[in-house]
Design a protein around this motif. Structure first.
Motif, mmCIF file in Angstrom:
data_model
loop_
_atom_site.group_PDB
_atom_site.id
_atom_site.type_symbol
_atom_site.label_atom_id
_atom_site.label_comp_id
_atom_site.label_asym_id
_atom_site.label_seq_id
_atom_site.Cartn_x
_atom_site.Cartn_y
_atom_site.Cartn_z
ATOM 1 N N LEU A 19 0.729 -1.143 -0.003
ATOM 2 C CA LEU A 19 -0.037 0.042 -0.016
ATOM 3 C C LEU A 19 1.072 1.196 0.099
ATOM 4 N N VAL A 20 1.749 1.407 0.968
ATOM 5 C CA VAL A 20 2.712 2.484 0.965
ATOM 6 C C VAL A 20 3.337 2.609 -0.531
ATOM 7 N N SER A 21 3.883 1.576 -1.033
ATOM 8 C CA SER A 21 4.630 1.733 -2.283
ATOM 9 C C SER A 21 3.481 2.087 -3.410
ATOM 10 N N PHE A 22 2.445 1.822 -3.384
ATOM 11 C CA PHE A 22 1.476 2.070 -4.444
ATOM 12 C C PHE A 22 1.205 3.485 -4.112
ATOM 13 N N LEU A 23 0.904 4.176 -2.893
ATOM 14 C CA LEU A 23 0.279 5.500 -2.944
ATOM 15 C C LEU A 23 1.606 6.407 -3.104
ATOM 16 N N GLU A 24 2.994 5.958 -2.799
ATOM 17 C CA GLU A 24 4.115 6.718 -3.080
ATOM 18 C C GLU A 24 4.109 6.773 -4.481
ATOM 19 N N GLN A 25 3.988 5.939 -5.359
ATOM 20 C CA GLN A 25 4.223 5.748 -6.731
ATOM 21 C C GLN A 25 3.272 6.883 -7.442
ATOM 22 N N TYR A 26 2.187 7.305 -7.010
ATOM 23 C CA TYR A 26 1.502 8.398 -7.411
ATOM 24 C C TYR A 26 1.647 9.771 -6.910
ATOM 25 N N LEU A 27 2.058 9.796 -5.596
ATOM 26 C CA LEU A 27 2.038 10.988 -4.744
ATOM 27 C C LEU A 27 3.708 11.609 -4.465
ATOM 28 N N PHE A 28 4.693 10.631 -4.875
ATOM 29 C CA PHE A 28 5.994 11.397 -4.674
ATOM 30 C C PHE A 28 6.339 12.478 -5.439
ATOM 31 N N GLY A 29 6.882 13.536 -5.078
ATOM 32 C CA GLY A 29 7.006 14.647 -5.807
ATOM 33 C C GLY A 29 5.830 15.922 -5.554
ATOM 34 N N TYR A 30 4.719 15.304 -5.171
ATOM 35 C CA TYR A 30 3.706 16.135 -5.123
ATOM 36 C C TYR A 30 3.360 16.861 -3.547
ATOM 37 N N ILE A 31 3.697 15.717 -2.865
ATOM 38 C CA ILE A 31 3.275 15.876 -1.287
ATOM 39 C C ILE A 31 4.659 16.077 -0.510
ATOM 40 N N LYS A 32 4.730 16.518 0.524
ATOM 41 C CA LYS A 32 5.818 16.689 1.524
ATOM 42 C C LYS A 32 5.580 15.837 2.798
ATOM 43 N N SER A 33 6.682 15.707 3.283
ATOM 44 C CA SER A 33 6.671 14.715 4.360
ATOM 45 C C SER A 33 6.315 15.316 5.509
ATOM 46 N N ASP A 34 5.921 14.926 6.657
ATOM 47 C CA ASP A 34 5.512 15.649 7.862
ATOM 48 C C ASP A 34 6.819 16.209 8.539
ATOM 49 N N ASN A 35 7.689 15.377 8.474
ATOM 50 C CA ASN A 35 8.936 15.646 9.076
ATOM 51 C C ASN A 35 9.899 15.969 8.055
ATOM 52 N N GLU A 36 10.329 17.221 7.825
ATOM 53 C CA GLU A 36 11.465 17.774 6.931
ATOM 54 C C GLU A 36 12.734 16.807 7.016
ATOM 55 N N LYS A 37 13.112 16.317 8.095
ATOM 56 C CA LYS A 37 14.367 15.185 7.982
ATOM 57 C C LYS A 37 14.064 13.918 7.536
ATOM 58 N N GLU A 38 12.661 13.740 7.383
ATOM 59 C CA GLU A 38 12.273 12.375 6.825
ATOM 60 C C GLU A 38 11.997 12.401 5.362
ATOM 61 N N GLU A 39 12.656 11.409 4.753
ATOM 62 C CA GLU A 39 12.666 11.317 3.518
ATOM 63 C C GLU A 39 11.084 10.845 2.734
ATOM 64 N N LYS A 40 10.767 9.902 3.714
ATOM 65 C CA LYS A 40 9.723 9.151 3.107
ATOM 66 C C LYS A 40 8.518 9.931 3.572
ATOM 67 N N ILE A 41 7.523 9.877 2.381
ATOM 68 C CA ILE A 41 6.369 10.917 2.511
ATOM 69 C C ILE A 41 5.226 9.994 3.008
ATOM 70 N N ILE A 42 5.158 8.861 3.090
ATOM 71 C CA ILE A 42 4.259 7.961 3.620
ATOM 72 C C ILE A 42 4.935 7.048 4.519
ATOM 73 N N THR A 43 4.543 6.637 5.573
ATOM 74 C CA THR A 43 5.149 5.591 6.195
ATOM 75 C C THR A 43 3.965 4.639 6.886
ATOM 76 N N LYS A 44 4.234 3.510 7.052
ATOM 77 C CA LYS A 44 3.275 2.485 7.829
ATOM 78 C C LYS A 44 2.627 3.004 8.965
ATOM 79 N N THR A 45 3.592 3.880 9.688
ATOM 80 C CA THR A 45 3.233 4.607 11.158
ATOM 81 C C THR A 45 1.990 5.540 10.826
ATOM 82 N N MET A 46 2.178 6.277 9.842
ATOM 83 C CA MET A 46 0.999 7.218 9.569
ATOM 84 C C MET A 46 -0.280 6.449 9.217
ATOM 85 N N ILE A 47 0.085 5.465 8.478
ATOM 86 C CA ILE A 47 -1.478 4.646 8.165
ATOM 87 C C ILE A 47 -1.915 4.150 9.321
ATOM 88 N N ASN A 48 -1.107 3.547 10.326
ATOM 89 C CA ASN A 48 -1.932 3.029 11.452
ATOM 90 C C ASN A 48 -2.374 3.823 12.391
#
Length: 164
Positions: free
Chosen positions: A26-55
């Motif tokens: 699910l994370v991979s699928f979402l990132e495939q479409y959203l990478f480059g268009y949304i920003k991470s909650d944490n500027e130090k974090e490179e991942k824009i979507i995490t399992k923790t967020m979804i949980n």
């Protein structure tokens, strides 16, 4: 307007996988479409979507719990909306906006309308044009149009000014 913006596309309901996905998929699928268009909650974090967020969205009843640790089309659609809108709205506001959308039409119609309006808003804002007034819009449609335009405006400012 660059090609990436012109080609922005979120998968419509019938383009979402017909099989349920585990959280890593699910994370991979979402990132495939959203990478480059949304920003991470944490500027130090490179991942824009995490399992923790979804949980956390499950834990706080923003989305329904997965079934046998798998996420279906409803989860996927809801998460696309959440990750886009959390760029400009609080989670509580997003929950209210999703509720408004699905109380007036089936989730697949509400989601497809969201995708279409978002893509149109992004193209209009990046072309430096404005929406043509339409007095035939329902209140729900007018709210949706303003919601997606707020994301498009933020994306435009980030890409054209703040990126310098």
């Amino acid at each position: 307007m660059d090609k990436e913006i012109r080609d922005f596309h979120l998968p419509r309901w019938n383009e979402l996988p017909n099989i349920d996905l585990y959280i890593d998929q699910l994370v991979s699928f979402l990132e495939q479409y959203l990478f480059g268009y949304i920003k991470s909650d944490n500027e130090k974090e490179e991942k824009i979507i995490t399992k923790t967020m979804i949980n956390n969205y499950v834990k706080h009843n923003i989305i329904k719990p997965p079934i046998n640790k798998k996420y279906n089309k409803e989860h996927m659609a809801s998460l696309f909306v959440i990750f886009v809108l959390k760029q400009v709205y609080s989670i509580n506001d997003i929950k209210k906006l999703i509720h408004l959308a699905i109380e007036t039409s089936p989730i697949e119609d509400a989601y497809d309308r969201f995708c279409s309006e978002l893509e149109k808003a992004i193209r209009i804002v990046f072309a430096e044009k404005s929406y043509v007034k339409n007095s035939k819009l329902s209140q729900e449609q007018y709210i949706l149009r303003n919601v997606v335009q707020s994301f498009a405006n933020k994306l435009y400012v980030q890409r054209t000014f703040l990126k310098r």
